[in-house]
Structure formats: C-alpha cells, structure tokens
Design an enzyme around this catalytic site. Structure first.
Site, PDB file in Angstrom:
ATOM      1  N   ASP A   1       4.360   0.551  12.224  1.00  0.00           N
ATOM      2  CA  ASP A   1       3.190  -0.123  11.647  1.00  0.00           C
ATOM      3  C   ASP A   1       3.083  -1.595  12.041  1.00  0.00           C
ATOM      4  O   ASP A   1       2.112  -2.260  11.674  1.00  0.00           O
ATOM      5  CB  ASP A   1       3.207  -0.002  10.112  1.00  0.00           C
ATOM      6  CG  ASP A   1       2.820   1.397   9.648  1.00  0.00           C
ATOM      7  OD1 ASP A   1       2.336   2.195  10.476  1.00  0.00           O
ATOM      8  OD2 ASP A   1       2.998   1.693   8.448  1.00  0.00           O
TER       9      ASP A   1
ATOM     10  N   ARG B   1      -0.980  14.832  13.449  1.00  0.00           N
ATOM     11  CA  ARG B   1       0.077  14.413  12.522  1.00  0.00           C
ATOM     12  C   ARG B   1       0.352  15.574  11.587  1.00  0.00           C
ATOM     13  O   ARG B   1      -0.301  15.739  10.566  1.00  0.00           O
ATOM     14  CB  ARG B   1      -0.357  13.159  11.749  1.00  0.00           C
ATOM     15  CG  ARG B   1      -0.380  11.929  12.642  1.00  0.00           C
ATOM     16  CD  ARG B   1      -0.839  10.700  11.911  1.00  0.00           C
ATOM     17  NE  ARG B   1       0.088  10.247  10.898  1.00  0.00           N
ATOM     18  CZ  ARG B   1      -0.134   9.183  10.140  1.00  0.00           C
ATOM     19  NH1 ARG B   1      -1.234   8.490  10.289  1.00  0.00           N
ATOM     20  NH2 ARG B   1       0.735   8.808   9.225  1.00  0.00           N
TER      21      ARG B   1
ATOM     22  N   ARG C   1      -8.789  -0.692   4.574  1.00  0.00           N
ATOM     23  CA  ARG C   1      -7.941   0.368   3.996  1.00  0.00           C
ATOM     24  C   ARG C   1      -6.580  -0.198   3.616  1.00  0.00           C
ATOM     25  O   ARG C   1      -5.950   0.304   2.684  1.00  0.00           O
ATOM     26  CB  ARG C   1      -7.711   1.494   5.022  1.00  0.00           C
ATOM     27  CG  ARG C   1      -8.897   2.391   5.246  1.00  0.00           C
ATOM     28  CD  ARG C   1      -8.497   3.567   6.101  1.00  0.00           C
ATOM     29  NE  ARG C   1      -7.329   4.260   5.524  1.00  0.00           N
ATOM     30  CZ  ARG C   1      -6.610   5.176   6.146  1.00  0.00           C
ATOM     31  NH1 ARG C   1      -6.925   5.530   7.359  1.00  0.00           N
ATOM     32  NH2 ARG C   1      -5.580   5.743   5.554  1.00  0.00           N
TER      33      ARG C   1
ATOM     34  N   LYS D   1       0.822  -1.209   0.000  1.00  0.00           N
ATOM     35  CA  LYS D   1       0.000   0.000   0.000  1.00  0.00           C
ATOM     36  C   LYS D   1       0.859   1.263   0.000  1.00  0.00           C
ATOM     37  O   LYS D   1       0.653   2.172  -0.812  1.00  0.00           O
ATOM     38  CB  LYS D   1      -0.903   0.005   1.242  1.00  0.00           C
ATOM     39  CG  LYS D   1      -1.607   1.321   1.493  1.00  0.00           C
ATOM     40  CD  LYS D   1      -2.485   1.258   2.730  1.00  0.00           C
ATOM     41  CE  LYS D   1      -1.825   1.649   4.020  1.00  0.00           C
ATOM     42  NZ  LYS D   1      -1.532   3.090   4.168  1.00  0.00           N
ATOM     43  N   ASN D   2       1.845   1.292   0.917  1.00  0.00           N
ATOM     44  CA  ASN D   2       2.605   2.529   1.081  1.00  0.00           C
ATOM     45  C   ASN D   2       3.598   2.801  -0.044  1.00  0.00           C
ATOM     46  O   ASN D   2       4.186   3.880  -0.107  1.00  0.00           O
ATOM     47  CB  ASN D   2       3.326   2.540   2.436  1.00  0.00           C
ATOM     48  CG  ASN D   2       2.348   2.711   3.584  1.00  0.00           C
ATOM     49  OD1 ASN D   2       1.161   2.956   3.371  1.00  0.00           O
ATOM     50  ND2 ASN D   2       2.836   2.581   4.806  1.00  0.00           N
TER      51      ASN D   2
ATOM     52  N   CYS E   1      -5.342  12.351  13.507  1.00  0.00           N
ATOM     53  CA  CYS E   1      -5.872  11.029  13.202  1.00  0.00           C
ATOM     54  C   CYS E   1      -6.143  10.348  14.526  1.00  0.00           C
ATOM     55  O   CYS E   1      -5.969  10.944  15.583  1.00  0.00           O
ATOM     56  CB  CYS E   1      -4.920  10.238  12.322  1.00  0.00           C
ATOM     57  SG  CYS E   1      -3.453   9.738  13.167  1.00  0.00           S
TER      58      CYS E   1
HETATM   59  C1  UD1 Z   1       4.058   6.870   6.616  1.00  0.00           C
HETATM   60  C2  UD1 Z   1       3.227   5.633   6.384  1.00  0.00           C
HETATM   61  C3  UD1 Z   1       2.631   5.136   7.696  1.00  0.00           C
HETATM   62  C4  UD1 Z   1       3.734   4.944   8.747  1.00  0.00           C
HETATM   63  C5  UD1 Z   1       4.599   6.197   8.865  1.00  0.00           C
HETATM   64  C6  UD1 Z   1       5.807   5.993   9.771  1.00  0.00           C
HETATM   65  C7  UD1 Z   1       2.422   5.956   4.131  1.00  0.00           C
HETATM   66  C8  UD1 Z   1       1.271   6.235   3.235  1.00  0.00           C
HETATM   67  N1  UD1 Z   1       2.166   5.954   5.455  1.00  0.00           N
HETATM   68  O1  UD1 Z   1       3.191   7.880   7.108  1.00  0.00           O
HETATM   69  O2  UD1 Z   1       1.971   3.890   7.454  1.00  0.00           O
HETATM   70  O3  UD1 Z   1       3.144   4.678   9.995  1.00  0.00           O
HETATM   71  O4  UD1 Z   1       5.092   6.586   7.559  1.00  0.00           O
HETATM   72  O5  UD1 Z   1       6.591   4.952   9.298  1.00  0.00           O
HETATM   73  O6  UD1 Z   1       3.520   5.697   3.687  1.00  0.00           O
HETATM   74  N2  UD1 Z   1       6.078  14.580  10.949  1.00  0.00           N
HETATM   75  C9  UD1 Z   1       6.165  15.914  11.262  1.00  0.00           C
HETATM   76  N3  UD1 Z   1       5.941  16.838  10.273  1.00  0.00           N
HETATM   77  C10 UD1 Z   1       5.658  16.454   8.993  1.00  0.00           C
HETATM   78  C11 UD1 Z   1       5.585  15.086   8.675  1.00  0.00           C
HETATM   79  C12 UD1 Z   1       5.801  14.158   9.696  1.00  0.00           C
HETATM   80  O7  UD1 Z   1       6.425  16.284  12.412  1.00  0.00           O
HETATM   81  O8  UD1 Z   1       5.463  17.337   8.153  1.00  0.00           O
HETATM   82  C13 UD1 Z   1       6.329  13.562  12.000  1.00  0.00           C
HETATM   83  C14 UD1 Z   1       5.117  12.676  12.292  1.00  0.00           C
HETATM   84  O9  UD1 Z   1       4.222  13.278  13.179  1.00  0.00           O
HETATM   85  C15 UD1 Z   1       5.791  11.446  12.862  1.00  0.00           C
HETATM   86  C16 UD1 Z   1       7.101  11.369  12.049  1.00  0.00           C
HETATM   87  O10 UD1 Z   1       7.295  12.652  11.517  1.00  0.00           O
HETATM   88  O11 UD1 Z   1       6.109  11.638  14.207  1.00  0.00           O
HETATM   89  C17 UD1 Z   1       7.080  10.344  10.933  1.00  0.00           C
HETATM   90  O12 UD1 Z   1       5.934  10.543  10.121  1.00  0.00           O
HETATM   91  P1  UD1 Z   1       5.948  10.250   8.562  1.00  0.00           P
HETATM   92  O13 UD1 Z   1       7.104   9.363   8.243  1.00  0.00           O
HETATM   93  O14 UD1 Z   1       5.830  11.527   7.819  1.00  0.00           O
HETATM   94  O15 UD1 Z   1       4.601   9.436   8.378  1.00  0.00           O
HETATM   95  P2  UD1 Z   1       3.685   9.405   7.089  1.00  0.00           P
HETATM   96  O16 UD1 Z   1       4.486   9.642   5.865  1.00  0.00           O
HETATM   97  O17 UD1 Z   1       2.473  10.223   7.332  1.00  0.00           O
END
Ligand code: UD1
Length: 418
Positions: free
Chosen positions: A304, A121, A396, A22-23, A116
């Site tokens: 995850d 997030r 999902r 998925k990711n 969420c």
């Molecule tokens: C992706 C995955 C999700 C997984 C997560 C962490 C997808 C579609 N989803 O989510 O399944 O759980 O990686 O491995 O690939 N953060 C910030 N600011 C930002 C972006 C992120 O502070 O602008 C923080 C988040 O709150 C979190 C950390 O960075 O603490 C990692 O998040 P991130 O790797 O961005 O997660 P996603 O890409 O949303």
C-alpha cells in the site's frame, strides 16, 4: 466526479495529525456483528469506505451513527445475512461480514467481489477457512452461500499470508466450539488491533502479531468501546509528501514502529527521520538517492506504499527497482506517472525507475486509492499544474487529504463537479 488541481513546487512545512486506520476500522466495525448491543468506536476516519461499511451494517439491520469520528453500532436488530454485489464490488472489505454472520447466525450469503483495478483478487482462502471450521459453503450465482449449525475449531494453514482471510477466520473462530489454530497468519497491525478488540469483547485469542494465532471459542461476546489505531499508510503517504517536496513535516498521532520498513527505505534514500513516541519528523535537504524495494507482508515493505514510493523514486538521482510480490499487477500508477514525465518501465511484477530531474504537471487519472495518493505526491513536486480526475478513489482511504496538505503549504484544491 471531483478532481484535484495541484500547482507543484511548494516545500511542505508544518505539523499534520494522522487519522484512524481504515484497514483497522473496517474489520472492527464488522466484528460488532458477533454480538448483540451497542459498541462505540472512536478515532474512526471519515472516509467513503467507512460510509460504505456503515451502509453494509445498516442493510443487515444494525443501527449506525457517525459523528466527529465516533461511530456507534447497535447490532441488536440484525436480521439479514446478505452482503449484496452492489456493495461488495465497491469495497472488497465487505467480505469480512462472512465470518461474523456465519458464527453468530449460522448463515451468510456474501457476493464474490470480482476483480479490482489491478487484477483478480481471489477469496478462496476465506472460503476454505470457513469450510475447515465446519461450514457448508457453495458458490452459486456469484454468491458465497455458507451455513453451519455451530462452527468447530480447526487447524488452518494459509499458503499465502492474507490479511482479510486471517481476520475473517479469527472472527468466525471466536464463537466456534473448541480451539482454532491459524498458521502463516497475517501479522499486520490491523490484525493485532482486531484481536485486541475481540479480546475486549470476551474472545480468547493468543499469538496475534506472530504467524500463529490461537483462538479458543467462547459462547458469547459482548459489545465494547474501542479507539482505532493510527493509519500507518496515511502516515507513510505524508512522510512521502514531505520527502518528495524537500520539506520538513512533523507527523502527530502515528506509531513509528508500524512504518519501519518504509522509514528504512526513505533513510536509505537520504531522508532524515526522527522518531518520537507517537510522532515523527521527516526532513529532506538533499536529492533523493535511488533504492531497491520489494513489497512483502508485514513487517515487510507494504504494497500500500509501493505507488507512493515510485513517485519519490521517479525523481531520485539514479535507477531504482521496485518488485511487487503481493499484487503482481499493481502498477496502474506507472503510466500516469509517465504522463508527468517519469521514466518507468514495467516488466511483469518489476518496475525499473530511472530518476528524472523534474516532473512536469499534466492531467492524470486516479485508478485506486494508493495510485491516487502517488499521483498527488508527484503533483506536489511537478512543475506547473497537475489535475487528478476521479479522486473518489482517494476519498475511499484518505480523510481530508487536500485540507491536510494545504495546511502544510501545498497548493492543492478540490474542484467539485455538480
Ligand atoms: C488488505 C488491505 C489492503 C492491502 C492488502 C495487502 C484491508 C481492508 N485491505 O487487503 O489495503 O493492500 O491487505 O497488504 O485491510 N489472496 C488469495 N486468496 C484469498 C485472499 C488473498 O490468493 O482468499 C492473495 C491476494 O490475491 C494477494 C495476497 O493474498 O496476493 C494478500 O492479499 P490479502 O492480504 O488478503 O489482501 P486484502 O485482505 O484483500
């Protein structure tokens, strides 16, 4: 809303084929927006999130078809640049459209995703990254509004490793003028897969899979074909299902290296795991031992798989500690597991799990994709009947999970609600 009814106690036996990730699929679907024409993606899992992303692409003007895990996206008629709240709030990965729209059309209006189930997030790293690439970005009326004539290469340092921000900036930078260097980039296999696809499209990218990625902008990209890599989180979930039931399961179409951190913890817990080139055999013949787990960005233990690990440890012979460092509130599954008899205490981002002899079936509620998977694992071993409501969360991210589990001997059925 559908629910699952599980009668626990069956040891899983047999072979299961792991679906596409998925990711990896979601950002690759979005990357097709960087060019005009028809791309063909194979091994795309049939999931609600893929349907949501298809809807997103159609809203932008793309033509999308999906049949037998082959997804085609024709982006030649894309004529809109807005990702509406209604879609982004159901799937945060919709934020991925920001980079490609901005790079190709010079504008994008993308809803802020909001929180969420397990807390806020933010998307600040995505926004700051686009600003560094020269975009003008405002946040107004709940939307990120970004504009740029042509993005310019930049040096971007992330103070947190973010999968989404790394992917978004990488996509945007492919069409920027000059070179972009991303430091403290995410190293997840999904990012590596995205870089491979972008390079096929004509992008110039180096360093994916390390913490420094360099992208030299090009003028045009072209549509391509791609095969989506296997889903490491689905693989880990089935490894967990084999382990918790004391069964023996062969996983096919998986990449063992992608689940190394999970494999090591399962081994420490007493699970026997044999790795083939694209397969794994998982077997448990004695009680699970307690282990300590700390989640971390790849190649660390994935957040995850944290919930699924908690289910396993809830019947281990001793006390385990799970420390969640990625999403510090991500323990929604703990109270539901307690309903099944687990002994868990949560303090901030640390959960202490004292193994119990057995879990007992009860009605529980799915709250997010992975929490639901954890409840399914617990239900498979709990005595009697467990019903899991709100399984749309599991739909999902897991393709036909109840069919796959049934074929391994689990007693699980979907109860459809009209
Ligand atoms: C992706 C995955 C999700 C997984 C997560 C962490 C997808 C579609 N989803 O989510 O399944 O759980 O990686 O491995 O690939 N953060 C910030 N600011 C930002 C972006 C992120 O502070 O602008 C923080 C988040 O709150 C979190 C950390 O960075 O603490 C990692 O998040 P991130 O790797 O961005 O997660 P996603 O890409 O949303």
């Amino acid at each position: 809303m559908d629910a699952f009814r599980i009668i626990g106690g069956n040891k899983l036996q047999g072979t299961v084929t792991i679906s596409g990730a998925k990711n990896a699929a979601l950002p690759i679907m979005v990357a097709t927006l960087l060019t005009s024409g028809k791309s063909v993606l194979r091994n795309v899992p049939n999931l609600r999130d893929v349907a949501t992303m298809s809807k997103m692409l159609r809203l932008l003007g793309a033509q999308v078809t999906f049949e037998k895990n082959v997804l085609t996206v024709d982006t030649s008629k894309v004529n809109k640049w807005e990702a509406p709240y209604e879609l982004v709030k159901t799937m945060r990965a919709s934020v991925y459209v920001l980079g490609p729209l901005l790079a190709r059309f010079g504008q994008a209006r993308v809803s802020l995703p909001g929180g969420c189930a397990w807390g806020p997030r933010p998307v600040d790293l995505h926004i700051k990254g686009m600003q560094k690439l020269g975009a003008e970005v405002d946040v107004e009326h709940g939307y990120i509004v970004a504009r740029a004539k042509r993005l310019k290469g930049a040096h971007i340092y992330f103070d947190i490793s973010s999968v989404g921000a790394t992917g978004n900036i990488m996509m945007a930078a492919t069409l920027a003028r000059g070179t972009t260097r991303i430091e403290n980039a995410a190293r997840e296999p999904d990012i590596v897969a995205l870089a491979f696809f972008l390079r096929k499209m004509g992008a110039r990218i180096e360093g994916e899979g390390t913490d420094t990625i360099e992208i030299e902008g090009v003028d045009n990209l072209s549509p391509q074909e791609e095969e989506i890599i296997p889903d490491r989180i689905e693989a880990g979930t089935f490894m967990g299902a084999a382990a918790i039931t004391g069964g023996e399961v062969i996983l096919e179409n998986c990449i063992p290296e992608h689940v190394n951190a999970f494999t090591e913890k399962l081994r420490e817990s007493g699970v026997q795991i044999e790795e083939g080139e694209n397969s794994m055999r998982v077997k448990t013949s004695r009680g699970l031992q307690p282990v300590h787990v700390t989640t971390a960005p790849y190649p660390g233990f994935p957040t995850d798989l944290q919930a699924q690990m908690m289910s396993l440890l809830s019947i281990a012979e001793g006390t385990s500690v799970i420390t969640e460092t990625i999403f510090t509130d991500r323990f929604n599954h703990a109270p539901e597991l307690q309903r099944l008899g687990a002994d868990i205490t949560v303090d901030e981002n640390v959960a202490v799990i004292t193994g119990v002899e057995k879990l007992s079936g009860a009605p529980v509620m799915a709250t997010d994709i992975r929490a639901s998977a954890a409840l399914v694992l617990a239900g498979l071993v709990a005595e009697g009947e467990t019903t899991i409501s709100r399984v749309y969360h599991i739909d999902r991210g897991y393709e036909r999970i109840e069919e796959k589990l049934s074929s391994l001997g689990a007693n699980i059925e979907r109860m459809r609600e009209a």
